[in-house]
Design a protein around this motif. Structure first.
Motif, PDB file in Angstrom:
ATOM      1  N   PRO A  86       0.828  -1.211   0.000  1.00 44.47           N
ATOM      2  CA  PRO A  86       0.000   0.000   0.000  1.00 44.47           C
ATOM      3  C   PRO A  86       0.864   1.264   0.000  1.00 44.47           C
ATOM      4  O   PRO A  86       1.930   1.312   0.609  1.00 44.47           O
ATOM      5  N   ASP A  87       0.357   2.269  -0.705  1.00 46.44           N
ATOM      6  CA  ASP A  87       0.996   3.582  -0.736  1.00 46.44           C
ATOM      7  C   ASP A  87      -0.123   4.609  -0.739  1.00 46.44           C
ATOM      8  O   ASP A  87      -0.524   5.117  -1.783  1.00 46.44           O
ATOM      9  N   GLY A  88      -0.646   4.910   0.455  1.00 50.06           N
ATOM     10  CA  GLY A  88      -1.836   5.748   0.545  1.00 50.06           C
ATOM     11  C   GLY A  88      -3.023   4.978  -0.022  1.00 50.06           C
ATOM     12  O   GLY A  88      -3.291   3.840   0.370  1.00 50.06           O
ATOM     13  N   ARG A  89      -3.711   5.582  -0.999  1.00 50.29           N
ATOM     14  CA  ARG A  89      -4.849   4.914  -1.628  1.00 50.29           C
ATOM     15  C   ARG A  89      -4.424   4.124  -2.866  1.00 50.29           C
ATOM     16  O   ARG A  89      -5.253   3.555  -3.549  1.00 50.29           O
ATOM     17  N   ARG A  90      -3.137   4.096  -3.125  1.00 49.12           N
ATOM     18  CA  ARG A  90      -2.614   3.382  -4.283  1.00 49.12           C
ATOM     19  C   ARG A  90      -1.738   2.227  -3.818  1.00 49.12           C
ATOM     20  O   ARG A  90      -1.703   1.890  -2.637  1.00 49.12           O
ATOM     21  N   VAL A  91      -1.034   1.628  -4.760  1.00 46.77           N
ATOM     22  CA  VAL A  91      -0.055   0.595  -4.429  1.00 46.77           C
ATOM     23  C   VAL A  91       1.265   0.949  -5.104  1.00 46.77           C
ATOM     24  O   VAL A  91       1.297   1.744  -6.065  1.00 46.77           O
ATOM     25  N   ARG A  92       2.338   0.407  -4.611  1.00 45.97           N
ATOM     26  CA  ARG A  92       3.640   0.552  -5.239  1.00 45.97           C
ATOM     27  C   ARG A  92       4.339  -0.791  -5.232  1.00 45.97           C
ATOM     28  O   ARG A  92       3.971  -1.703  -4.468  1.00 45.97           O
ATOM     29  N   LEU A  93       5.337  -0.931  -6.071  1.00 42.99           N
ATOM     30  CA  LEU A  93       6.070  -2.189  -6.155  1.00 42.99           C
ATOM     31  C   LEU A  93       7.016  -2.326  -4.968  1.00 42.99           C
ATOM     32  O   LEU A  93       7.681  -1.367  -4.566  1.00 42.99           O
ATOM     33  N   THR A  94       7.084  -3.529  -4.435  1.00 47.38           N
ATOM     34  CA  THR A  94       8.093  -3.836  -3.426  1.00 47.38           C
ATOM     35  C   THR A  94       9.447  -4.016  -4.114  1.00 47.38           C
ATOM     36  O   THR A  94       9.545  -3.988  -5.350  1.00 47.38           O
ATOM     37  N   THR A  95      10.472  -4.251  -3.336  1.00 48.68           N
ATOM     38  CA  THR A  95      11.789  -4.522  -3.927  1.00 48.68           C
ATOM     39  C   THR A  95      11.708  -5.743  -4.836  1.00 48.68           C
ATOM     40  O   THR A  95      12.242  -5.738  -5.958  1.00 48.68           O
ATOM     41  N   GLU A  96      11.023  -6.794  -4.360  1.00 45.96           N
ATOM     42  CA  GLU A  96      10.861  -7.997  -5.179  1.00 45.96           C
ATOM     43  C   GLU A  96       9.998  -7.710  -6.410  1.00 45.96           C
ATOM     44  O   GLU A  96      10.227  -8.272  -7.485  1.00 45.96           O
ATOM     45  N   GLY A  97       9.018  -6.843  -6.235  1.00 45.91           N
ATOM     46  CA  GLY A  97       8.167  -6.475  -7.364  1.00 45.91           C
ATOM     47  C   GLY A  97       8.935  -5.763  -8.455  1.00 45.91           C
ATOM     48  O   GLY A  97       8.753  -6.024  -9.652  1.00 45.91           O
ATOM     49  N   ARG A  98       9.835  -4.859  -8.062  1.00 48.60           N
ATOM     50  CA  ARG A  98      10.654  -4.140  -9.051  1.00 48.60           C
ATOM     51  C   ARG A  98      11.610  -5.104  -9.759  1.00 48.60           C
ATOM     52  O   ARG A  98      11.854  -4.981 -10.965  1.00 48.60           O
ATOM     53  N   LEU A  99      12.140  -6.061  -8.985  1.00 51.81           N
ATOM     54  CA  LEU A  99      13.050  -7.039  -9.577  1.00 51.81           C
ATOM     55  C   LEU A  99      12.325  -7.909 -10.604  1.00 51.81           C
ATOM     56  O   LEU A  99      12.822  -8.144 -11.714  1.00 51.81           O
TER      57      LEU A  99
END
Length: 304
Positions: A59-72
Motif C-alpha cells: 500500500p501507498d496511501g490509496r494506491r499501491v507501489r512495487l516492493t523490492t521484489e516487485g521491481r526485480l
C-alpha cells in the motif's frame, strides 16, 4: 526472495501487467492502457503474487507501489516480453507470414514522410501492413517502451536532448532546417526586427517552445506569444494570413511555401529527426524495412 523461485512458472500476460504498472504507476492507468477493468488488473496481479510466493505490491496511501521484489520481477518481465516479441518476429519471418508494424509519428512526419515511405514499402515489401497514429514525441516514446508501438518518429531541437530510455535504440533519419517564417508583407530581414510581432509557438512546456523563446531572447527581446498550437500547419497558416511570425522546420512546407517569406535564423539551426525502436526489434526485418523507407522519404523531401 526472487532467488528462491527457480521452479516458479509465470504467465506472460500477468508479467505484462506488472511491467505496465512499473511504467505507468497506477492500476487505473494500466487498466486504461490495456482496456481492462481495474478489478481485473488487481486480480491478475494477486495471482502473480501467489505464483511468485512473495509480496510484489504494497500500500501507498490509496494506491499501491512495487516492493523490492516487485521491481526485480518487473525488470525480468520486461526482458521476457522483449524476448517473446523477438521470437514471434523471427518465426513469422521464417514462415513468410504477413508482418505488421505499428508507428507513432509526430504531425509533420505524418504529413511529409509517411505517405512517401508507404509508397516505397508497397513497391519493395508489398505484404507489410503498417498502422500509424499521430502522437506527440514524448507520448509516443513512452508508449514504445510499453510495447504500444514498434517504431516512433520524433525530433529534438538544438540543445534539447530527449530522455534516453533503457532498451530503446535511436536511428538518425536526417536533419530538418528551421527557418523564420513571416508574412509576405513583413519588412523584417532578421529575427531582431520582430520584437513587436505576434508569435505562434507550441504550448508551454514543449522543448521546442523553450528553444524558440531562447532564440528571441538571444536577439534581445521577449516574444509576444499570442497563439499556442501543437499543429505546426496552424502556425504556417497564421503566418500566411499575416497574423503571426513563427520558427518552422522545412518539413512543414510539404504543400508548398509560396504563401510566406522565409528568413534564415542565426546559426542556421536544424532539428534532428530520429526513429526510436526497442532493442529487441533491432533484427526485425519489417521494422528495418520501415526504418529504411522513412530515411529515404526524408532524404527525398525538398520543399517547393
Amino acid at each position: 526472495m526472487i532467488d528462491l523461485l527457480e521452479d516458479a512458472m509465470f504467465e506472460l500476460r500477468r508479467l505484462r501487467l506488472l511491467h505496465e504498472l512499473a511504467l505507468r504507476g497506477t492500476i487505473v492507468e494500466v487498466a486504461r492502457a490495456l482496456s481492462y477493468s481495474p478489478s481485473t488488473v488487481s486480480q491478475q496481479l494477486a495471482l502473480l503474487e501467489r505464483e511468485a510466493g512473495v509480496a510484489l505490491l504494497e500500500p501507498d496511501g490509496r494506491r499501491v507501489r512495487l516492493t523490492t521484489e516487485g521491481r526485480l520481477l518487473a525488470a525480468h518481465a520486461s526482458r521476457a516480453i522483449d524476448l517473446d516479441e523477438a521470437v514471434r518476429a523471427e518465426l513469422s519471418h521464417a514462415q513468410h507470414l504477413p508482418a505488421n508494424v505499428r508507428l507513432a509519428v509526430m504531425p509533420t512526419a505524418a504529413e511529409a514522410l509517411v505517405p512517401r515511405a508507404l509508397t516505397l514499402l508497397s513497391e519493395h515489401m508489398p505484404g507489410l501492413r503498417v498502422e500509424m497514429v499521430e502522437l506527440a514525441p514524448e507520448h509516443g516514446l513512452f508508449e514504445l517502451q510499453a510495447h504500444g508501438f514498434d517504431l516512433v518518429v520524433a525530433e529534438q531541437y538544438p540543445g534539447h536532448t530527449r530522455e534516453l530510455r533503457d532498451g530503446i535504440d535511436r536511428t538518425l533519419l536526417g536533419h530538418d532546417p528551421i527557418r523564420l517564417a513571416v508574412p509576405p508583407s513583413s519588412r523584417a530581414t532578421q529575427l531582431g526586427d520582430l520584437r513587436e510581432a505576434a508569435w505562434a509557438m507550441e504550448p508551454q512546456g514543449a522543448a521546442v517552445r523553450q528553444w524558440a523563446v531562447q532564440q528571441c531572447r538571444a536577439a534581445g527581446f521577449e516574444p509576444d506569444v499570442r497563439f499556442d498550437a501543437t499543429d505546426l500547419v496552424a502556425h504556417a497558416r497564421l503566418v500566411a494570413a499575416g497574423h503571426a511570425a513563427a520558427m518552422l522546420p522545412d518539413l512543414v512546407w510539404t504543400g508548398g511555401r509560396d504563401s510566406v517569406r522565409l528568413l534564415e535564423l542565426p546559426g542556421n539551426p536544424v532539428r534532428e529527426i530520429f526513429a526510436a525502436t526497442r532493442t529487441s526489434s533491432r533484427d526485425n526485418p519489417a521494422v528495418q524495412a520501415v526504418l529504411g523507407a522513412l530515411t529515404d522519404a526524408l532524404s527525398a523531401h525538398v520543399p517547393r
